[in-house]
Scaffold this motif. Structure first.
Motif, short mmCIF file in Angstrom:
data_model
loop_
_atom_site.label_atom_id
_atom_site.label_comp_id
_atom_site.label_asym_id
_atom_site.label_seq_id
_atom_site.Cartn_x
_atom_site.Cartn_y
_atom_site.Cartn_z
N UNK A 44 0.82 -1.22 0.00
CA UNK A 44 0.00 0.00 0.00
C UNK A 44 0.85 1.27 0.00
N UNK A 45 2.18 1.08 0.08
CA UNK A 45 3.08 2.23 0.05
C UNK A 45 3.06 3.05 1.33
N UNK A 46 2.74 2.43 2.47
CA UNK A 46 2.68 3.13 3.75
C UNK A 46 3.98 2.98 4.53
N UNK A 47 4.28 3.99 5.35
CA UNK A 47 5.45 3.94 6.22
C UNK A 47 5.09 3.31 7.55
N UNK A 48 6.11 2.94 8.31
CA UNK A 48 5.87 2.33 9.63
C UNK A 48 5.02 3.25 10.51
N UNK A 49 5.35 4.55 10.50
CA UNK A 49 4.62 5.48 11.35
C UNK A 49 3.16 5.64 10.95
N UNK A 50 2.87 5.45 9.65
CA UNK A 50 1.48 5.55 9.19
C UNK A 50 0.61 4.48 9.82
N UNK A 51 1.17 3.28 9.97
CA UNK A 51 0.40 2.15 10.50
C UNK A 51 0.45 2.11 12.03
N UNK A 52 1.59 2.46 12.60
CA UNK A 52 1.76 2.36 14.05
C UNK A 52 0.99 3.46 14.80
N UNK A 53 0.76 4.59 14.16
CA UNK A 53 0.16 5.76 14.81
C UNK A 53 -1.13 5.41 15.57
N UNK A 54 -1.15 5.71 16.88
CA UNK A 54 -2.33 5.49 17.70
C UNK A 54 -2.48 4.07 18.21
N UNK A 55 -1.56 3.17 17.81
CA UNK A 55 -1.68 1.76 18.22
C UNK A 55 -0.47 1.31 19.01
N UNK A 56 0.71 1.57 18.49
CA UNK A 56 1.93 1.10 19.14
C UNK A 56 3.09 1.98 18.70
N UNK A 57 4.25 1.72 19.25
CA UNK A 57 5.44 2.48 18.84
C UNK A 57 5.94 1.98 17.49
N UNK A 58 6.67 2.85 16.84
CA UNK A 58 7.24 2.48 15.54
C UNK A 58 8.23 1.33 15.71
N UNK A 59 9.00 1.37 16.79
CA UNK A 59 10.00 0.32 17.01
C UNK A 59 9.33 -1.03 17.26
N UNK A 60 8.19 -1.01 17.98
CA UNK A 60 7.46 -2.27 18.23
C UNK A 60 6.95 -2.86 16.91
N UNK A 61 6.38 -2.00 16.06
CA UNK A 61 5.87 -2.48 14.77
C UNK A 61 7.00 -3.02 13.92
N UNK A 62 8.15 -2.35 13.95
CA UNK A 62 9.30 -2.82 13.18
C UNK A 62 9.75 -4.19 13.65
N UNK A 63 9.83 -4.37 14.99
CA UNK A 63 10.23 -5.68 15.54
C UNK A 63 9.20 -6.75 15.18
N UNK A 64 7.93 -6.36 15.25
CA UNK A 64 6.86 -7.31 14.92
C UNK A 64 6.95 -7.75 13.46
N UNK A 65 7.12 -6.78 12.56
CA UNK A 65 7.19 -7.10 11.13
C UNK A 65 8.40 -7.96 10.78
N UNK A 66 9.46 -7.77 11.53
CA UNK A 66 10.69 -8.53 11.26
C UNK A 66 10.81 -9.78 12.11
N UNK A 67 9.68 -10.14 12.73
CA UNK A 67 9.59 -11.41 13.47
C UNK A 67 10.57 -11.47 14.65
N UNK A 68 10.77 -10.32 15.28
CA UNK A 68 11.66 -10.25 16.44
C UNK A 68 10.89 -10.22 17.75
N UNK A 69 9.56 -10.18 17.64
CA UNK A 69 8.70 -10.26 18.82
C UNK A 69 7.35 -10.83 18.39
#
Length: 422
Positions: A44-69
């Motif tokens: 969809x061409x979205x950035x991490x902050x676009x999806x994480x906003x209001x839900x979680x931190x950008x770092x948490x979403x990054x770790x989640x997407x990269x299967x680190x948590x």
């Protein structure tokens, strides 16, 4: 007659190191969903902050997407909603073993069911573009739409770094199937050797690779490997998925295993005939081709001609039949061969068979021996690095020696024999 060369991976082979790196990646219970989340965001061409906003931190979403948590269901639900996707629908619709399940359908000869399932799956939003492309790749290879398969293989090659370990294994397996089905057998054999060098935990994929390895090793004339892979496949607990193919594999093993005498082999062939689906055209054709090879190996050439006469629509059967027509056939046999040769529509992937049959045609029509020698050397034997069938090579070498020693190419023939013996 044109030569076709696959452009996938620049004619290289997927090496063990690349596969091992992916296979050793960490997996978690949310692996499928974290990967899906990342891919859908990127699609969809979205950035991490676009999806994480209001839900979680950008770092948490990054770790989640990269299967680190591991992600909690409530977080995943909210994150997927940001992507206009329903997490509950995804959990309900998505088959995380889709590739394996579809391959099992193919093994059971449920081709229509498999193709219908692929069509249904690629229309679902619960899968990513990469997964859809992999499914289309499977369908195109099964339906022998090799131009489409080549395009998808090349397209997906650019995205290999994004693949999960299971996807990469599936992709490389399908790449190997593509090479085998387009007669690029030397490359296929090099690739199955890499696959067989891996310590694959999934028993089904191990047996799947052994199944393909039997076919590839057989056409390469690597008969010891045929016997080895046959017994590995037969003794594995997952072998029941291959019940419908084991009969044909046993025929290949019988052709390969010289310990059997011809009377024993014939008895075994007749027994196996009762256990396989002879109403399936491909199964029936393979059965009689393998049967003919038994007689060919035992120099019972009249029997080979008798067996193959009804199967000359198959390029392997036509090539072997034409060769023996040249050696022992009468005018009627020659007329049958030339008629079937004229009717046969070779594909670009049948180059080695078309070239050999054209050599037979030229010989029957009295072509000059020097020209025949050059044709064999340049049009057939020089193409062994691209296309390979050990039966064709064996017959071509016999012809090269016979033609060369009785023509002006005598010295060149002796050199060629000497070089190929080393």
């Amino acid at each position: 007659m044109s030569i076709f060369i696959s452009k996938v991976k620049n004619n290289k082979i997927f090496e063990k190191a690349l596969l091992l790196r992916k296979m050793n990646e960490r997996k978690s219970s949310n692996d499928f969903y974290s990967l899906l989340l990342k891919r859908k965001r990127l699609e969809k061409g979205l950035k991490l902050e676009d999806v994480a906003s209001g839900i979680c931190s950008i770092s948490y979403l990054s770790r989640l997407e990269n299967n680190q948590t591991d992600g909690k269901d409530e977080n995943l639900k909210l994150l997927f909603e940001k992507l206009d996707l329903n997490y509950e629908v995804i959990k309900r619709e998505r088959n995380n073993n889709i590739f394996e399940d579809l391959l099992k359908k193919e093994l059971s000869f449920s081709k229509k069911e498999m193709i219908d399932e692929i069509s249904k799956t690629i229309s679902s939003m619960s899968y990513t573009n990469i997964e859809r492309d992999l499914l289309v790749l499977l369908g195109s290879i099964v339906e022998e739409n090799f131009e489409e398969a080549r395009y998808i293989l090349s397209k997906l090659e650019l995205e290999l770094s994004l693949f999960s370990s299971d996807e990469l294994l599936f992709y490389v397996y399908m790449f190997c199937c593509y090479l085998y089905k387009t007669n690029q057998n030397k490359r296929a054999y090099a690739q199955v050797k890499v696959l067989n060098s891996l310590d694959i935990a999934n028993d089904f994929y191990k047996t799947l690779i052994w199944d393909l390895s039997i076919d590839v090793a057989f056409i390469m004339g690597e008969y010891e490997q045929v016997v080895k892979f046959y017994f590995m496949l037969a003794q594995n607990k997952e072998s029941y998925f291959f019940n419908k193919k084991m009969g044909l594999h046993k025929l290949q093993m019988l052709v390969a295993d010289s310990k059997f005498n011809i009377q024993e082999i014939i008895k075994e062939f007749l027994k196996i005939k009762e256990t396989i689906n002879m109403n399936d055209l491909l199964v029936c054709t393979n059965y009689y081709y393998y049967f003919a090879l038994i007689y060919f190996k035992n120099e019972m050439y009249e029997k080979v001609l008798e067996i193959l006469k009804d199967f000359l629509y198959d390029v392997r059967c036509l090539s072997l039949y034409g060769y023996l027509v040249l050696k022992i056939g009468n005018n009627v046999d020659k007329a049958i061969f030339l008629s079937k040769l004229k009717e046969n529509k070779f594909t670009k992937y049948d180059y080695i068979y078309e070239a050999f049959c054209e050599y037979l045609n030229l010989t029957i029509h009295g072509e000059n021996k020097t020209h025949l020698f050059i044709y064999l050397k340049q049009k057939i034997l020089s193409q062994n690095s691209l296309f390979y069938d050990h039966i064709i090579k064996e017959m071509s070498l016999r012809e090269l020696i016979e033609v060369g020693l009785s023509s002006s190419k005598y010295k060149e023939t002796l050199r060629y024999i000497s070089e190929n013996e080393q």
